[in-house]
Design a protein around this motif. Structure first.
Motif, PDB file in Angstrom:
ATOM      1  N   LYS A 128      40.166  37.809  34.077  1.00 54.75           N
ATOM      2  CA  LYS A 128      39.653  37.106  35.264  1.00 54.75           C
ATOM      3  C   LYS A 128      39.409  35.636  34.927  1.00 54.75           C
ATOM      4  O   LYS A 128      39.117  35.290  33.784  1.00 54.75           O
ATOM      5  CB  LYS A 128      38.358  37.745  35.762  1.00 54.75           C
ATOM      6  CG  LYS A 128      38.592  39.066  36.457  1.00 54.75           C
ATOM      7  CD  LYS A 128      37.437  39.383  37.382  1.00 54.75           C
ATOM      8  CE  LYS A 128      37.680  40.657  38.143  1.00 54.75           C
ATOM      9  NZ  LYS A 128      38.718  40.591  39.130  1.00 54.75           N
ATOM     10  N   SER A 129      39.517  34.788  35.938  1.00 54.92           N
ATOM     11  CA  SER A 129      39.275  33.353  35.747  1.00 54.92           C
ATOM     12  C   SER A 129      37.862  33.116  35.238  1.00 54.92           C
ATOM     13  O   SER A 129      36.928  33.834  35.577  1.00 54.92           O
ATOM     14  CB  SER A 129      39.491  32.602  37.070  1.00 54.92           C
ATOM     15  OG  SER A 129      38.595  33.048  38.058  1.00 54.92           O
ATOM     16  N   GLY A 130      37.744  32.122  34.357  1.00 47.88           N
ATOM     17  CA  GLY A 130      36.444  31.738  33.836  1.00 47.88           C
ATOM     18  C   GLY A 130      35.850  32.683  32.814  1.00 47.88           C
ATOM     19  O   GLY A 130      34.641  32.700  32.630  1.00 47.88           O
TER      20      GLY A 130
ATOM     21  N   LYS B 153      35.851  31.992  41.260  1.00 47.28           N
ATOM     22  CA  LYS B 153      37.142  32.271  41.892  1.00 47.28           C
ATOM     23  C   LYS B 153      37.469  33.761  41.761  1.00 47.28           C
ATOM     24  O   LYS B 153      37.972  34.375  42.700  1.00 47.28           O
ATOM     25  CB  LYS B 153      38.245  31.407  41.270  1.00 47.28           C
ATOM     26  CG  LYS B 153      39.624  31.627  41.847  1.00 47.28           C
ATOM     27  CD  LYS B 153      39.750  31.081  43.248  1.00 47.28           C
ATOM     28  CE  LYS B 153      41.185  31.193  43.744  1.00 47.28           C
ATOM     29  NZ  LYS B 153      41.347  30.646  45.086  1.00 47.28           N
ATOM     30  N   GLY B 154      37.183  34.337  40.595  1.00 45.63           N
ATOM     31  CA  GLY B 154      37.336  35.774  40.408  1.00 45.63           C
ATOM     32  C   GLY B 154      38.754  36.281  40.462  1.00 45.63           C
ATOM     33  O   GLY B 154      38.985  37.467  40.652  1.00 45.63           O
ATOM     34  N   VAL B 155      39.734  35.408  40.267  1.00 45.22           N
ATOM     35  CA  VAL B 155      41.123  35.817  40.298  1.00 45.22           C
ATOM     36  C   VAL B 155      41.483  36.443  38.953  1.00 45.22           C
ATOM     37  O   VAL B 155      40.949  36.067  37.915  1.00 45.22           O
ATOM     38  CB  VAL B 155      42.044  34.614  40.627  1.00 45.22           C
ATOM     39  CG1 VAL B 155      42.008  33.570  39.531  1.00 45.22           C
ATOM     40  CG2 VAL B 155      43.462  35.057  40.865  1.00 45.22           C
ATOM     41  N   THR B 156      42.354  37.434  38.971  1.00 43.10           N
ATOM     42  CA  THR B 156      42.890  38.001  37.739  1.00 43.10           C
ATOM     43  C   THR B 156      44.227  37.331  37.482  1.00 43.10           C
ATOM     44  O   THR B 156      45.111  37.332  38.343  1.00 43.10           O
ATOM     45  CB  THR B 156      43.056  39.527  37.855  1.00 43.10           C
ATOM     46  OG1 THR B 156      41.765  40.103  38.090  1.00 43.10           O
ATOM     47  CG2 THR B 156      43.649  40.110  36.578  1.00 43.10           C
TER      48      THR B 156
ATOM     49  N   THR C 287      51.438  36.780  36.564  1.00 43.03           N
ATOM     50  CA  THR C 287      52.529  35.830  36.809  1.00 43.03           C
ATOM     51  C   THR C 287      52.424  35.189  38.190  1.00 43.03           C
ATOM     52  O   THR C 287      52.666  33.989  38.336  1.00 43.03           O
ATOM     53  CB  THR C 287      53.905  36.502  36.642  1.00 43.03           C
ATOM     54  OG1 THR C 287      53.985  37.632  37.514  1.00 43.03           O
ATOM     55  CG2 THR C 287      54.128  36.929  35.191  1.00 43.03           C
ATOM     56  N   GLU C 288      52.034  35.954  39.191  1.00 43.37           N
ATOM     57  CA  GLU C 288      51.965  35.420  40.557  1.00 43.37           C
ATOM     58  C   GLU C 288      50.792  34.448  40.742  1.00 43.37           C
ATOM     59  O   GLU C 288      50.950  33.389  41.349  1.00 43.37           O
ATOM     60  CB  GLU C 288      51.873  36.558  41.580  1.00 43.37           C
ATOM     61  CG  GLU C 288      53.081  37.472  41.601  1.00 43.37           C
ATOM     62  CD  GLU C 288      54.401  36.781  41.893  1.00 43.37           C
ATOM     63  OE1 GLU C 288      54.424  35.785  42.653  1.00 43.37           O
ATOM     64  OE2 GLU C 288      55.432  37.226  41.357  1.00 43.37           O
ATOM     65  N   THR C 289      49.603  34.813  40.229  1.00 42.66           N
ATOM     66  CA  THR C 289      48.458  33.922  40.399  1.00 42.66           C
ATOM     67  C   THR C 289      48.666  32.630  39.600  1.00 42.66           C
ATOM     68  O   THR C 289      48.344  31.543  40.084  1.00 42.66           O
ATOM     69  CB  THR C 289      47.130  34.603  40.009  1.00 42.66           C
ATOM     70  OG1 THR C 289      47.221  35.133  38.687  1.00 42.66           O
ATOM     71  CG2 THR C 289      46.773  35.703  40.992  1.00 42.66           C
ATOM     72  N   LEU C 290      49.240  32.734  38.402  1.00 35.90           N
ATOM     73  CA  LEU C 290      49.520  31.523  37.623  1.00 35.90           C
ATOM     74  C   LEU C 290      50.571  30.658  38.294  1.00 35.90           C
ATOM     75  O   LEU C 290      50.464  29.430  38.290  1.00 35.90           O
ATOM     76  CB  LEU C 290      49.990  31.898  36.211  1.00 35.90           C
ATOM     77  CG  LEU C 290      48.892  32.192  35.214  1.00 35.90           C
ATOM     78  CD1 LEU C 290      49.497  32.718  33.919  1.00 35.90           C
ATOM     79  CD2 LEU C 290      48.042  30.977  34.952  1.00 35.90           C
TER      80      LEU C 290
END
Length: 108
Positions: A44-46, A60-63, A66-69
């Motif tokens: 997860k971010s951070g 942000k809580g994003v994992t 490849t897609e999120t990056l």
């Protein structure tokens, strides 16, 4: 346009010229101005150990995958408003694909 596997050699050159001044990739390497990116995929971010993130990055809580990056690297400040990352982003999808392909190999 989603992520598609790119050229890892071109990605390594992009990392060296655009990312390595602030980030490391290898296990056990130190944080710099930015966090060490080893183990980034699936994290997860951070959440990198020993790095002080902005609240925006933590919240942000994003994992990362490849897609999120792929989306993040186009314009980091738009994707995570309030991030302290000064990098303007990679506008060309091919450059992002190449960089992510290299990072998948180097961060695993």
């Amino acid at each position: 346009m989603p992520y598609a596997p790119g050229d890892a050699t071109k990605g390594a050159n992009l990392f060296k010229t655009r990312c390595a001044q602030c980030h490391t990739l290898g296990a056990g390497e130190p944080n710099k101005v930015g966090p060490n990116l080893h183990g980034l995929f699936g994290r997860k971010s951070g959440q990198a150990d020993g790095f002080s993130y902005t609240a925006a990055n933590v919240n942000k809580g994003v994992t990362w995958d490849t897609e999120t990056l792929f989306e993040y690297l186009e314009n980091p400040k738009k994707y995570i408003p309030g991030t302290k990352m000064a990098f303007a982003g990679l506008k060309k999808p091919a450059d992002r694909n190449d960089l992510i392909t290299h990072m998948k190999e180097a961060c695993a």
